[in-house]
Design a protein around this motif. Structure first.
Motif, PDB file in Angstrom:
ATOM      1  N   MET A  75     -75.084  24.219 -31.978  1.00  0.00           N
ATOM      2  CA  MET A  75     -74.176  24.312 -30.839  1.00  0.00           C
ATOM      3  C   MET A  75     -74.178  25.705 -30.228  1.00  0.00           C
ATOM      4  O   MET A  75     -73.829  25.887 -29.069  1.00  0.00           O
ATOM      5  CB  MET A  75     -72.756  23.942 -31.268  1.00  0.00           C
ATOM      6  CG  MET A  75     -72.603  22.484 -31.645  1.00  0.00           C
ATOM      7  SD  MET A  75     -72.985  21.378 -30.304  1.00  0.00           S
ATOM      8  CE  MET A  75     -71.541  21.593 -29.298  1.00  0.00           C
ATOM      9  N   LEU A  89     -76.224  27.969 -23.528  1.00  0.00           N
ATOM     10  CA  LEU A  89     -76.252  26.581 -23.973  1.00  0.00           C
ATOM     11  C   LEU A  89     -75.108  25.757 -23.375  1.00  0.00           C
ATOM     12  O   LEU A  89     -75.268  24.560 -23.133  1.00  0.00           O
ATOM     13  CB  LEU A  89     -76.217  26.516 -25.494  1.00  0.00           C
ATOM     14  CG  LEU A  89     -77.423  27.153 -26.195  1.00  0.00           C
ATOM     15  CD1 LEU A  89     -77.264  27.088 -27.696  1.00  0.00           C
ATOM     16  CD2 LEU A  89     -78.703  26.471 -25.774  1.00  0.00           C
ATOM     17  N   LYS A  90     -73.982  26.403 -23.125  1.00  0.00           N
ATOM     18  CA  LYS A  90     -72.854  25.639 -22.557  1.00  0.00           C
ATOM     19  C   LYS A  90     -73.159  25.182 -21.142  1.00  0.00           C
ATOM     20  O   LYS A  90     -72.856  24.047 -20.764  1.00  0.00           O
ATOM     21  CB  LYS A  90     -71.584  26.483 -22.611  1.00  0.00           C
ATOM     22  CG  LYS A  90     -71.151  26.729 -24.037  1.00  0.00           C
ATOM     23  CD  LYS A  90     -69.820  27.364 -24.130  1.00  0.00           C
ATOM     24  CE  LYS A  90     -69.587  27.544 -25.623  1.00  0.00           C
ATOM     25  NZ  LYS A  90     -68.403  27.935 -26.048  1.00  0.00           N
ATOM     26  N   VAL A  92     -76.155  24.697 -19.965  1.00  0.00           N
ATOM     27  CA  VAL A  92     -77.212  23.689 -20.077  1.00  0.00           C
ATOM     28  C   VAL A  92     -76.614  22.329 -20.413  1.00  0.00           C
ATOM     29  O   VAL A  92     -77.002  21.305 -19.861  1.00  0.00           O
ATOM     30  CB  VAL A  92     -78.242  24.114 -21.153  1.00  0.00           C
ATOM     31  CG1 VAL A  92     -79.171  22.976 -21.504  1.00  0.00           C
ATOM     32  CG2 VAL A  92     -79.034  25.314 -20.691  1.00  0.00           C
ATOM     33  N   GLN A  93     -75.637  22.323 -21.311  1.00  0.00           N
ATOM     34  CA  GLN A  93     -75.013  21.054 -21.706  1.00  0.00           C
ATOM     35  C   GLN A  93     -74.225  20.437 -20.553  1.00  0.00           C
ATOM     36  O   GLN A  93     -74.149  19.212 -20.434  1.00  0.00           O
ATOM     37  CB  GLN A  93     -74.099  21.270 -22.907  1.00  0.00           C
ATOM     38  CG  GLN A  93     -74.865  21.568 -24.178  1.00  0.00           C
ATOM     39  CD  GLN A  93     -73.946  21.741 -25.375  1.00  0.00           C
ATOM     40  OE1 GLN A  93     -72.850  21.200 -25.418  1.00  0.00           O
ATOM     41  NE2 GLN A  93     -74.395  22.506 -26.349  1.00  0.00           N
ATOM     42  N   ARG A  94     -73.652  21.277 -19.678  1.00  0.00           N
ATOM     43  CA  ARG A  94     -72.852  20.752 -18.569  1.00  0.00           C
ATOM     44  C   ARG A  94     -73.705  20.281 -17.393  1.00  0.00           C
ATOM     45  O   ARG A  94     -73.293  19.429 -16.631  1.00  0.00           O
ATOM     46  CB  ARG A  94     -71.867  21.816 -18.083  1.00  0.00           C
ATOM     47  CG  ARG A  94     -70.628  21.900 -18.955  1.00  0.00           C
ATOM     48  CD  ARG A  94     -69.688  22.926 -18.446  1.00  0.00           C
ATOM     49  NE  ARG A  94     -70.128  24.185 -19.091  1.00  0.00           N
ATOM     50  CZ  ARG A  94     -69.962  25.394 -18.605  1.00  0.00           C
ATOM     51  NH1 ARG A  94     -69.370  25.580 -17.479  1.00  0.00           N
ATOM     52  NH2 ARG A  94     -70.379  26.445 -19.255  1.00  0.00           N
ATOM     53  N   VAL A 138     -74.664  18.386 -32.710  1.00  0.00           N
ATOM     54  CA  VAL A 138     -75.183  18.542 -31.352  1.00  0.00           C
ATOM     55  C   VAL A 138     -75.202  17.173 -30.679  1.00  0.00           C
ATOM     56  O   VAL A 138     -75.719  16.204 -31.244  1.00  0.00           O
ATOM     57  CB  VAL A 138     -76.610  19.140 -31.395  1.00  0.00           C
ATOM     58  CG1 VAL A 138     -77.245  19.131 -30.015  1.00  0.00           C
ATOM     59  CG2 VAL A 138     -76.574  20.552 -31.951  1.00  0.00           C
ATOM     60  N   PRO A 139     -74.643  17.080 -29.461  1.00  0.00           N
ATOM     61  CA  PRO A 139     -74.643  15.786 -28.767  1.00  0.00           C
ATOM     62  C   PRO A 139     -76.061  15.334 -28.428  1.00  0.00           C
ATOM     63  O   PRO A 139     -76.941  16.153 -28.157  1.00  0.00           O
ATOM     64  CB  PRO A 139     -73.845  16.054 -27.495  1.00  0.00           C
ATOM     65  CG  PRO A 139     -73.315  17.419 -27.598  1.00  0.00           C
ATOM     66  CD  PRO A 139     -73.961  18.117 -28.713  1.00  0.00           C
ATOM     67  N   ARG A 141     -77.155  13.941 -25.822  1.00  0.00           N
ATOM     68  CA  ARG A 141     -77.541  14.296 -24.447  1.00  0.00           C
ATOM     69  C   ARG A 141     -78.227  15.655 -24.411  1.00  0.00           C
ATOM     70  O   ARG A 141     -79.202  15.846 -23.690  1.00  0.00           O
ATOM     71  CB  ARG A 141     -76.284  14.296 -23.576  1.00  0.00           C
ATOM     72  CG  ARG A 141     -76.567  14.513 -22.147  1.00  0.00           C
ATOM     73  CD  ARG A 141     -75.329  14.299 -21.304  1.00  0.00           C
ATOM     74  NE  ARG A 141     -75.694  14.529 -19.929  1.00  0.00           N
ATOM     75  CZ  ARG A 141     -74.937  15.178 -19.071  1.00  0.00           C
ATOM     76  NH1 ARG A 141     -73.766  15.603 -19.440  1.00  0.00           N
ATOM     77  NH2 ARG A 141     -75.338  15.359 -17.851  1.00  0.00           N
ATOM     78  N   PHE A 142     -77.735  16.588 -25.218  1.00  0.00           N
ATOM     79  CA  PHE A 142     -78.340  17.917 -25.295  1.00  0.00           C
ATOM     80  C   PHE A 142     -79.695  17.853 -26.003  1.00  0.00           C
ATOM     81  O   PHE A 142     -80.670  18.480 -25.578  1.00  0.00           O
ATOM     82  CB  PHE A 142     -77.377  18.868 -26.005  1.00  0.00           C
ATOM     83  CG  PHE A 142     -77.855  20.280 -26.089  1.00  0.00           C
ATOM     84  CD1 PHE A 142     -78.425  20.909 -24.996  1.00  0.00           C
ATOM     85  CD2 PHE A 142     -77.735  21.006 -27.257  1.00  0.00           C
ATOM     86  CE1 PHE A 142     -78.863  22.220 -25.071  1.00  0.00           C
ATOM     87  CE2 PHE A 142     -78.172  22.308 -27.344  1.00  0.00           C
ATOM     88  CZ  PHE A 142     -78.730  22.909 -26.241  1.00  0.00           C
ATOM     89  N   LYS A 145     -82.357  16.633 -23.660  1.00  0.00           N
ATOM     90  CA  LYS A 145     -82.862  17.670 -22.755  1.00  0.00           C
ATOM     91  C   LYS A 145     -83.902  18.539 -23.452  1.00  0.00           C
ATOM     92  O   LYS A 145     -84.930  18.896 -22.871  1.00  0.00           O
ATOM     93  CB  LYS A 145     -81.710  18.544 -22.254  1.00  0.00           C
ATOM     94  CG  LYS A 145     -80.792  17.841 -21.314  1.00  0.00           C
ATOM     95  CD  LYS A 145     -79.659  18.745 -20.890  1.00  0.00           C
ATOM     96  CE  LYS A 145     -78.718  17.993 -19.954  1.00  0.00           C
ATOM     97  NZ  LYS A 145     -77.626  18.846 -19.506  1.00  0.00           N
TER      98      LYS A 145
END
Length: 166
Positions: A75, A89-90, A92-94, A138-139, A141-142, A145
């Motif tokens: 994370m 990373l935040k 990128v996740q959004r 880690v989700p 979705r991430f 990617k």
């Protein structure tokens, strides 16, 4: 006066003075033990160093990952082949973008290095092998990617590192 040996001394004199140990059977047994231990402890697969802060998932798979470029995802950090990448990373996740630019650029550099090595040594061809060590928190979705970015950079043979359930 003549000395008469006792019965006990006569028995002692019949014993051979030199004892010979027959080690042939011991060598046979030792050889069998060595072969057994070599077959028992033969290592297969690759050894992946898993950082203590990374909690990879468990799986019932029996397939061992192939050696390749290691990508560690948690994370808070993204590490490729032991090098921390400076990626927000935040954000990128959004975002809705599938491609992570910083990761893509670094993977293209690594792919070029592998292809240069394979041009010098035809036995070490670039296969695009990648091992992803993803934290179980880690989700997906991430992770998707990251896998997409790795695939775009030429690392199409992807394995996920997991602990094997007994």
């Amino acid at each position: 006066m003549a000395y008469a040996p006792t019965k006990r001394r006569m028995q002692r004199s019949r014993r051979p003075s030199l004892l010979v140990l027959n080690i042939t059977s011991m060598l046979d047994m030792f050889t069998i033990l060595i072969i057994f231990l070599l077959k028992s402890y033969s290592a297969e697969g690759i050894i992946l160093p898993i950082p203590a802060e990374l909690h990879i998932p468990y799986s019932t798979t029996r397939n061992a990952p192939e050696p390749g470029l290691v990508v560690e995802v948690s994370m808070n950090s993204l590490v490729v082949d032991g090098r921390f990448l400076d990626v927000d990373l935040k954000s990128v996740q959004r975002s809705d973008e599938l491609l992570i630019e910083e990761l893509y650029e670094y993977l293209m550099i690594k792919a070029a290095q592998y292809e240069q090595i394979s041009s010098l040594n035809p036995n070490a061809g670039f296969t695009g092998q990648l091992v992803l060590e993803g934290d179980r928190d880690v989700p997906f979705r991430f992770l998707k990617k990251i896998l997409y970015t790795c695939g775009q950079a030429g690392f199409i043979n992807q394995s996920l590192a997991v602990y094997q359930k007994e």
